[in-house]
Write an enzyme that holds these catalytic residues in place. Sequence first.
Site, PDB file in Angstrom:
ATOM      1  N   LYS A  34     -34.363  -9.313  11.100  1.00  0.00           N
ATOM      2  CA  LYS A  34     -33.106  -8.585  11.243  1.00  0.00           C
ATOM      3  C   LYS A  34     -32.627  -8.072   9.884  1.00  0.00           C
ATOM      4  CE  LYS A  34     -29.008 -10.541  12.223  1.00  0.00           C
ATOM      5  NZ  LYS A  34     -28.065  -9.905  11.300  1.00  0.00           N
ATOM      6  N   ASP A  61     -29.323  -4.304  12.395  1.00  0.00           N
ATOM      7  CA  ASP A  61     -28.027  -4.826  12.850  1.00  0.00           C
ATOM      8  C   ASP A  61     -26.901  -4.218  12.024  1.00  0.00           C
ATOM      9  OD1 ASP A  61     -25.991  -6.491  13.824  1.00  0.00           O
ATOM     10  OD2 ASP A  61     -26.598  -8.210  12.613  1.00  0.00           O
ATOM     11  N   LYS A  63     -24.257  -2.665  13.651  1.00  0.00           N
ATOM     12  CA  LYS A  63     -23.061  -2.755  14.521  1.00  0.00           C
ATOM     13  C   LYS A  63     -22.208  -1.491  14.444  1.00  0.00           C
ATOM     14  CE  LYS A  63     -22.685  -7.798  14.139  1.00  0.00           C
ATOM     15  NZ  LYS A  63     -23.635  -8.080  13.045  1.00  0.00           N
ATOM     16  N   ASP A  66     -17.773   3.773  16.074  1.00  0.00           N
ATOM     17  CA  ASP A  66     -17.096   4.990  15.619  1.00  0.00           C
ATOM     18  C   ASP A  66     -16.942   5.902  16.834  1.00  0.00           C
ATOM     19  OD1 ASP A  66     -16.168   7.176  13.952  1.00  0.00           O
ATOM     20  OD2 ASP A  66     -17.279   6.284  12.291  1.00  0.00           O
ATOM     21  N   THR A 125     -19.705 -13.934  17.396  1.00  0.00           N
ATOM     22  CA  THR A 125     -19.776 -15.398  17.580  1.00  0.00           C
ATOM     23  C   THR A 125     -18.906 -16.148  16.568  1.00  0.00           C
ATOM     24  OG1 THR A 125     -21.866 -15.189  16.372  1.00  0.00           O
ATOM     25  CG2 THR A 125     -22.014 -15.632  18.709  1.00  0.00           C
ATOM     26  N   ARG A 217     -28.711 -18.763   8.278  1.00  0.00           N
ATOM     27  CA  ARG A 217     -28.463 -19.840   7.320  1.00  0.00           C
ATOM     28  C   ARG A 217     -29.064 -21.181   7.708  1.00  0.00           C
ATOM     29  NH1 ARG A 217     -22.259 -18.304   7.109  1.00  0.00           N
ATOM     30  NH2 ARG A 217     -22.913 -17.665   9.206  1.00  0.00           N
TER      31      ARG A 217
END
Length: 240
Positions: A34, A61, A63, A66, A125, A217
């Site tokens: 990603k 990614d 996102k 607009d 999330t 992470r």
Amino acid sequence: MPARDRLILALDVNDADYALELVDRFGQWVNTFKVGLELFVSSGPEVIEKIHQKGKKVFLDLKLHDIPNTVARTAQMITRMQVDMFNIHASGGMEMMKKTREAVVELCLKENLKRPKIIAVTVLTSISQEEFKKEMGFQHSIKTHVKHLASMAYKAGLDGVVASGHEIQAIRGVTDGNFIIITPGIRPSWAPPDDQKRTMTPKEAIHSGANYLVVGRSVLRQPEPEKAIELISLEIVTAL
Ligand code: C5P
């Protein structure tokens, strides 16, 4: 399906050379990497090309959120990068999602390109139910909202959504079996939650029906990242 087809590793770093080193280091456990805002803003589209040269897929990614025209035209530029998937915010609206899909399909036909999967972001999330109500002013639950956004994305002809594991069942109720659910906020029992609020373990997410799990992470910030990804892969295989 092996665990490496279900795992997406988030290259949340700001250096292209380091990102490519991570692709080499984790390639045996992961097929899709990603590229998010941090890496894309620091390194540009070339890093995507280099990941492709290593035989790996890219989930871009960014996102996008607009007006319909801007997102649709940007999506065409992304399509030329030949990523496997990219995402836009479902809360950008039905017209934005439909126009984006149309623009991508049109360009693919015109330039004989492979159509990337278009994924809708639902509710991040990192947002808790309390923040959703008190700060963002929604009166209904996150689950109800995610279900509504997923249903819109499905009707707009998008390929899937990004959602926490807690909403998967609700999404499956309003979409068909081919609709892709990508779940971030994955935290094995031994990893800290960081800023994520609606988390699940790899096993729980697979049992809930997630198609792909995004990990960042809980691999890259561990003292022994290879051991961490191996444990996560094992947890996925056992749960499948
Ligand atoms: O480090 P961690 O596993 O929390 O990383 C999760 C990744 O998934 C991050 O790159 C983040 O941008 C992304 N993501 C997310 N929630 C979404 C969509 C994407 O956490 N709804």
